[in-house]
Design a protein around this motif. Sequence first.
Motif, PDB file in Angstrom:
ATOM      1  N   GLY A   1       0.822  -1.214   0.000  1.00 62.19           N
ATOM      2  CA  GLY A   1       0.000   0.000   0.000  1.00 62.19           C
ATOM      3  C   GLY A   1       0.850   1.256   0.000  1.00 62.19           C
ATOM      4  O   GLY A   1       0.549   2.230  -0.706  1.00 62.19           O
ATOM      5  N   LEU A   2       1.938   1.249   0.775  1.00 59.78           N
ATOM      6  CA  LEU A   2       2.835   2.409   0.800  1.00 59.78           C
ATOM      7  C   LEU A   2       3.531   2.587  -0.542  1.00 59.78           C
ATOM      8  O   LEU A   2       3.723   3.711  -1.021  1.00 59.78           O
ATOM      9  CB  LEU A   2       3.862   2.255   1.921  1.00 59.78           C
ATOM     10  N   ASP A   3       3.933   1.473  -1.168  1.00 62.81           N
ATOM     11  CA  ASP A   3       4.537   1.562  -2.503  1.00 62.81           C
ATOM     12  C   ASP A   3       3.576   2.235  -3.478  1.00 62.81           C
ATOM     13  O   ASP A   3       3.972   3.105  -4.273  1.00 62.81           O
ATOM     14  CB  ASP A   3       4.910   0.171  -3.019  1.00 62.81           C
ATOM     15  N   ALA A   4       2.314   1.827  -3.419  1.00 67.99           N
ATOM     16  CA  ALA A   4       1.313   2.412  -4.314  1.00 67.99           C
ATOM     17  C   ALA A   4       1.097   3.891  -3.995  1.00 67.99           C
ATOM     18  O   ALA A   4       0.906   4.714  -4.900  1.00 67.99           O
ATOM     19  CB  ALA A   4      -0.004   1.645  -4.189  1.00 67.99           C
ATOM     20  N   LEU A   5       1.159   4.213  -2.714  1.00 61.85           N
ATOM     21  CA  LEU A   5       0.974   5.612  -2.305  1.00 61.85           C
ATOM     22  C   LEU A   5       2.107   6.490  -2.839  1.00 61.85           C
ATOM     23  O   LEU A   5       1.876   7.562  -3.408  1.00 61.85           O
ATOM     24  CB  LEU A   5       0.913   5.693  -0.780  1.00 61.85           C
ATOM     25  N   PHE A   6       3.343   6.024  -2.675  1.00 59.01           N
ATOM     26  CA  PHE A   6       4.488   6.790  -3.181  1.00 59.01           C
ATOM     27  C   PHE A   6       4.413   6.943  -4.700  1.00 59.01           C
ATOM     28  O   PHE A   6       4.820   7.966  -5.256  1.00 59.01           O
ATOM     29  CB  PHE A   6       5.799   6.119  -2.780  1.00 59.01           C
ATOM     30  N   ALA A   7       3.886   5.919  -5.372  1.00 63.06           N
ATOM     31  CA  ALA A   7       3.798   5.959  -6.833  1.00 63.06           C
ATOM     32  C   ALA A   7       2.828   7.026  -7.324  1.00 63.06           C
ATOM     33  O   ALA A   7       2.902   7.460  -8.477  1.00 63.06           O
ATOM     34  CB  ALA A   7       3.384   4.590  -7.371  1.00 63.06           C
ATOM     35  N   THR A   8       1.903   7.459  -6.470  1.00 65.32           N
ATOM     36  CA  THR A   8       0.947   8.495  -6.878  1.00 65.32           C
ATOM     37  C   THR A   8       1.611   9.864  -7.009  1.00 65.32           C
ATOM     38  O   THR A   8       1.031  10.778  -7.612  1.00 65.32           O
ATOM     39  CB  THR A   8      -0.196   8.623  -5.856  1.00 65.32           C
ATOM     40  N   GLY A   9       2.818  10.022  -6.445  1.00 68.93           N
ATOM     41  CA  GLY A   9       3.485  11.316  -6.483  1.00 68.93           C
ATOM     42  C   GLY A   9       3.178  12.190  -5.286  1.00 68.93           C
ATOM     43  O   GLY A   9       3.700  13.298  -5.181  1.00 68.93           O
ATOM     44  N   MET A  10       2.321  11.722  -4.379  1.00 67.85           N
ATOM     45  CA  MET A  10       2.000  12.468  -3.152  1.00 67.85           C
ATOM     46  C   MET A  10       1.630  13.910  -3.473  1.00 67.85           C
ATOM     47  O   MET A  10       2.237  14.863  -2.991  1.00 67.85           O
ATOM     48  CB  MET A  10       3.191  12.440  -2.201  1.00 67.85           C
ATOM     49  N   SER A  11       0.618  14.092  -4.313  1.00 68.02           N
ATOM     50  CA  SER A  11       0.282  15.432  -4.798  1.00 68.02           C
ATOM     51  C   SER A  11      -1.157  15.805  -4.450  1.00 68.02           C
ATOM     52  O   SER A  11      -2.092  15.481  -5.200  1.00 68.02           O
ATOM     53  CB  SER A  11       0.479  15.518  -6.313  1.00 68.02           C
ATOM     54  N   PRO A  12      -1.374  16.506  -3.313  1.00 66.96           N
ATOM     55  CA  PRO A  12      -2.725  16.984  -2.992  1.00 66.96           C
ATOM     56  C   PRO A  12      -3.232  17.932  -4.073  1.00 66.96           C
ATOM     57  O   PRO A  12      -2.458  18.686  -4.670  1.00 66.96           O
ATOM     58  CB  PRO A  12      -2.535  17.718  -1.659  1.00 66.96           C
ATOM     59  N   ALA A  13      -4.533  17.916  -4.306  1.00 67.17           N
ATOM     60  CA  ALA A  13      -5.123  18.754  -5.353  1.00 67.17           C
ATOM     61  C   ALA A  13      -5.127  20.228  -4.968  1.00 67.17           C
ATOM     62  O   ALA A  13      -4.945  21.102  -5.816  1.00 67.17           O
ATOM     63  CB  ALA A  13      -6.549  18.278  -5.641  1.00 67.17           C
TER      64      ALA A  13
END
Length: 430
Positions: A20-32
Motif C-alpha cells: 500500500g505504501l509503494d502504491a501511495l508513493f507511486a501516486t506522487g504524493m500530490s494533494p489537489a
Amino acid sequence: MGSIVLLAEAAEAIDTIGNGLDALFATGMSPADDRDAIQWITELETLSRRVAAAQTGLVAVIDRDNLHAADGHASAKVMVRHHAKLSEGDAKARTQVAAACRDLPDVAEAWQAGQVGASQMRVIGEVHANPRVRPEMEARQLRLLDDAKLMSARRFAQTTRSWARLVDQDGPQPAGERNHEGRDFKLIPDPIDASWTLSGSFGTMQGAEMREIFDHFIDAEFKADWAAAKVLVGDRVTKADLERTDAQRRADALHRLFRDAAAAPEGAVPPGFIHNIHWSAETYEELLASLSDNRAPRPGPDTHMCRTPDGFDIDPTEAATNSLLFSFRRMVVDAKGVVIDLGRARRFTGSARTAASGPHQRCVWPGCWVQVSACEIDHLHEHAKGGGTNPTNGIPLCGRHNRWKQKGFTVHREPDGTWRLTRPDGTQAA
C-alpha cells in the motif's frame, strides 16, 4: 522482498501495508489543493499512529514472553534499540508507552485506532512511569483521552505534566522550595576558542519573571532588525531579509540586558513593568486556606492554575510570597476562564487587555504558537457592530493572523473549548 515473519497472517498484513505504501508513493504524493492537503495530513497521520501502536505493542509482547533474553539483551528496550537502530531516548519512550498501554486499556485502544498522537502518547508513557502517579492515572483515562484529542501536543504535555506534578506530593521537600534553593548561574569561558557558555537554573518565580523581561528585550531586537530591513526592502520585507538570526538576536538581547542593567541606577526597575500571575479561583482559595491553617497548600490537580500569561507554571506558595514584596498583578478567573466585565472601552489596553488574554497562552489561530504576550487583543464580535470590550469578547491574535482576520476569516470557540477557523466562503479550515 516480502515479510519473513513466521506468523503467516502477520506476514501477509505487513506485506499489504508495504504494498500500500509503494502504491501511495507511486501516486506522487500530490494533494489537489490546500483542503485536500489537510485530508492527506489527517489520514496519513492516523496511519502513522496505528503503525506506531503496533511497534509499542511488539515491545510489550517481547517483554512479556522474555524474547530478549536468548541473545543476551538485558531487556526488551535494549533489544528493540539495537535492532531498530533507535536512540536511547526513543527506545525508552517506546518502552514507557508499551507499559502505559498495558495498564490503560482505553488509551491503548484509542492509540491503536489512531485517535491519539505519538507526541501525546510519549507524554502519557513518561508520566505513567512514575509509580506514585500511576494509580491516579489509571482512574483518569477518559479525561486523558479527551485532552489528548482536543489539545495541541504542546498544551497536552504542559497540562498532563502539571497534573502529575500536583498528584506527586512525595519527596523530602516541595519542588518549588527545592528548585529555589538549588538556583545557580554560570558564565564560563572556553580556553580553546575564547567563547563563553552560559548556563543556570532558577525557581519558578525567578525564572518566569526573567523570561518575561527577556522576551521584551528579544522583541526590541527583532523590531530593530525589521525597521532596518524595511528601509532597504520596503513594505515587502520578510523575515528572510533580517540581518540576524533568531539565535543571534537572543544572544544580543541578553547582552543588551546586561549593559542596560549596568547603566541603570542601583535598584532600578524597568519603567511600568508589572509581572502578571493568573490563578484559578480554586487554587487561590486553597492558598488562602493553607495560610490560615499554617500548612502547605494542596491544590486540586484538575482545577489548579497558577501561571504566567504565556503559560509557564509557577509554584503558588512562592508566587504568593513574592507578591507581598514585589510589583505583581494578581488575576483570578472562574472555571470558564472568565475574569470580569470591564466595560465597553474601544481598545483592549491595561487591565482590559490583561483580562481578555488571561484564559489564553498563545494566539488562538489554529496551529499558531505565538505567545500571548506578543499578540494583539481583538474583538470576536466587532466593536463597530456592538461587540463589547470585555473578556468574553476579546481574543489574542498575533499581528499576522489579526491581518488575516480582516481578509474575511473568522475564528470562534466551540463549547468544548477548541478554536475553529472559518474561511471567507463559510467552509471550516480547522
